[in-house]
Design a protein around this motif. Structure first.
Motif, PDB file in Angstrom:
ATOM      1  N   ILE A  71      43.927 -15.970  10.144  1.00 15.24           N
ATOM      2  CA  ILE A  71      43.323 -17.120  10.822  1.00 15.24           C
ATOM      3  C   ILE A  71      41.984 -16.729  11.428  1.00 15.24           C
ATOM      4  O   ILE A  71      40.980 -17.432  11.285  1.00 15.24           O
ATOM      5  CB  ILE A  71      44.268 -17.678  11.898  1.00 15.24           C
ATOM      6  N   LYS A  72      41.948 -15.581  12.119  1.00 19.82           N
ATOM      7  CA  LYS A  72      40.707 -15.131  12.735  1.00 19.82           C
ATOM      8  C   LYS A  72      39.620 -14.891  11.689  1.00 19.82           C
ATOM      9  O   LYS A  72      38.451 -15.241  11.899  1.00 19.82           O
ATOM     10  CB  LYS A  72      40.945 -13.849  13.548  1.00 19.82           C
ATOM     11  N   ASN A  78      35.689 -15.712  17.031  1.00 20.42           N
ATOM     12  CA  ASN A  78      35.871 -17.085  17.510  1.00 20.42           C
ATOM     13  C   ASN A  78      37.267 -17.255  18.118  1.00 20.42           C
ATOM     14  O   ASN A  78      38.149 -17.889  17.532  1.00 20.42           O
ATOM     15  CB  ASN A  78      35.658 -18.073  16.354  1.00 20.42           C
ATOM     16  N   ASP A  79      37.454 -16.679  19.284  1.00 21.53           N
ATOM     17  CA  ASP A  79      38.767 -16.725  19.932  1.00 21.53           C
ATOM     18  C   ASP A  79      39.078 -18.081  20.561  1.00 21.53           C
ATOM     19  O   ASP A  79      40.210 -18.307  21.002  1.00 21.53           O
ATOM     20  CB  ASP A  79      38.857 -15.644  21.010  1.00 21.53           C
ATOM     21  N   LYS A  80      38.084 -18.987  20.612  1.00 22.36           N
ATOM     22  CA  LYS A  80      38.309 -20.301  21.216  1.00 22.36           C
ATOM     23  C   LYS A  80      38.845 -21.325  20.218  1.00 22.36           C
ATOM     24  O   LYS A  80      39.257 -22.419  20.623  1.00 22.36           O
ATOM     25  CB  LYS A  80      37.008 -20.818  21.840  1.00 22.36           C
ATOM     26  N   ALA A  81      38.841 -20.994  18.941  1.00 22.48           N
ATOM     27  CA  ALA A  81      39.352 -21.926  17.935  1.00 22.48           C
ATOM     28  C   ALA A  81      40.828 -22.217  18.206  1.00 22.48           C
ATOM     29  O   ALA A  81      41.600 -21.313  18.521  1.00 22.48           O
ATOM     30  CB  ALA A  81      39.170 -21.352  16.535  1.00 22.48           C
ATOM     31  N   VAL A 125      43.561 -20.111  16.521  1.00 19.04           N
ATOM     32  CA  VAL A 125      43.606 -18.742  17.053  1.00 19.04           C
ATOM     33  C   VAL A 125      44.320 -18.729  18.394  1.00 19.04           C
ATOM     34  O   VAL A 125      45.197 -17.886  18.647  1.00 19.04           O
ATOM     35  CB  VAL A 125      42.184 -18.165  17.191  1.00 19.04           C
ATOM     36  N   ARG A 126      43.965 -19.655  19.270  1.00 15.26           N
ATOM     37  CA  ARG A 126      44.591 -19.697  20.602  1.00 15.26           C
ATOM     38  C   ARG A 126      46.085 -19.988  20.502  1.00 15.26           C
ATOM     39  O   ARG A 126      46.897 -19.401  21.224  1.00 15.26           O
ATOM     40  CB  ARG A 126      43.896 -20.750  21.476  1.00 15.26           C
TER      41      ARG A 126
END
Length: 244
Positions: free
Chosen positions: A182-183, A190-193, A196-197
């Motif tokens: 996914i990352k 892009n950890d805010k997607a 991902v969260r």
């Protein structure tokens, strides 16, 4: 989150253990808790400083048995600052895929490992890693990033060619493979997607969730590890002179 299975890699109090390329120190901390005399070595000065702080905190909190010791130090995996046959056990976890001269690192570990000693080496597994590379150049084309993808039989052969005797393998961290896919798909940083969260929360529940949730996630990972396990682990022993 441990990659090495300590039921396959047994430690005894007083064992001298090298965690080579220790990173944040997760395996070094576990060895210390089990009563070993641990040396955590890495080339990254900032990570070594943090590991040193955590060792001190563990000592103050009484998390390690009396008599155990822990040292964190900077060093070069290709030129280890130790005498021959220094360590009873060596762990090198998620490191060899970063180093051009992986055979040189294996030779150095064999040199400082005692006859009869054990080695545990972990690397990213071929298929999950191949998917990550296909999805994102950013995932591996960075300074100090991954430079190779191991096939399992290739790593076992290299360990054997270095003079060690492999005695077991397994896969670990199946739940982490989709997380990294996914990352890679949305951007490694892009950890805010939302995907991902959301998936990260699942991984947090696996570690610190309620007993029911942790039981379910651990059961799922155990079942999926043979298929999706993101890490491949090889265990090997150094022959005693009489066995050579």
């Amino acid at each position: 989150m441990l990659t090495v299975d300590f039921s396959r890699f047994p430690l005894a109090p007083g064992d001298r253990v090298l965690d080579l390329g220790c990173g944040g120190g997760r395996h070094a901390f576990e060895c210390y808790r089990r009563g070993a005399d641990v040396v955590a070595l890495d080339r990254n000065a900032e990570e070594i400083a943090e590991v040193r702080k955590w060792f001190a905190a563990m000592e103050q909190a009484g998390e390690a048995p009396a008599g155990a010791s822990a040292t964190a130090m900077e060093g070069d995996a290709l030129n280890l600052p130790f005498d021959d046959a220094t360590f009873d056990k060596i762990i090198i976890s998620e490191v060899m895929e970063h180093i051009p001269d992986d055979e040189g690192v294996l030779a150095e570990m064999v040199r400082v490992l005692k006859p009869g000693g054990l080695l545990a080496v972990t690397v990213p597994r071929y298929l999950p890693e191949k998917i990550c590379w296909a999805l994102s150049d950013e995932y591996h084309e960075v300074e100090g990033g991954h430079i190779r993808i191991y096939k399992g039989d290739e790593l076992v052969r290299k360990v054997r060619d270095a003079g060690l005797t492999p005695y077991g393998t397994h896969h670990a961290h199946a739940l982490h493979a989709p997380y990294w896919w996914i990352k890679c798909a949305v951007g490694v940083d892009n950890d805010k997607a939302l995907p991902v969260r959301a998936y990260h929360q699942l991984l947090v529940w696996d570690i610190v969730g309620t007993p029911v949730i942790s039981t379910l996630t651990k059961a799922a990972e155990k079942a999926l590890n043979p298929v999706l396990g993101k890490s491949f682990v090889v265990y090997a022993s150094k022959p005693r002179k009489a066995d050579a």
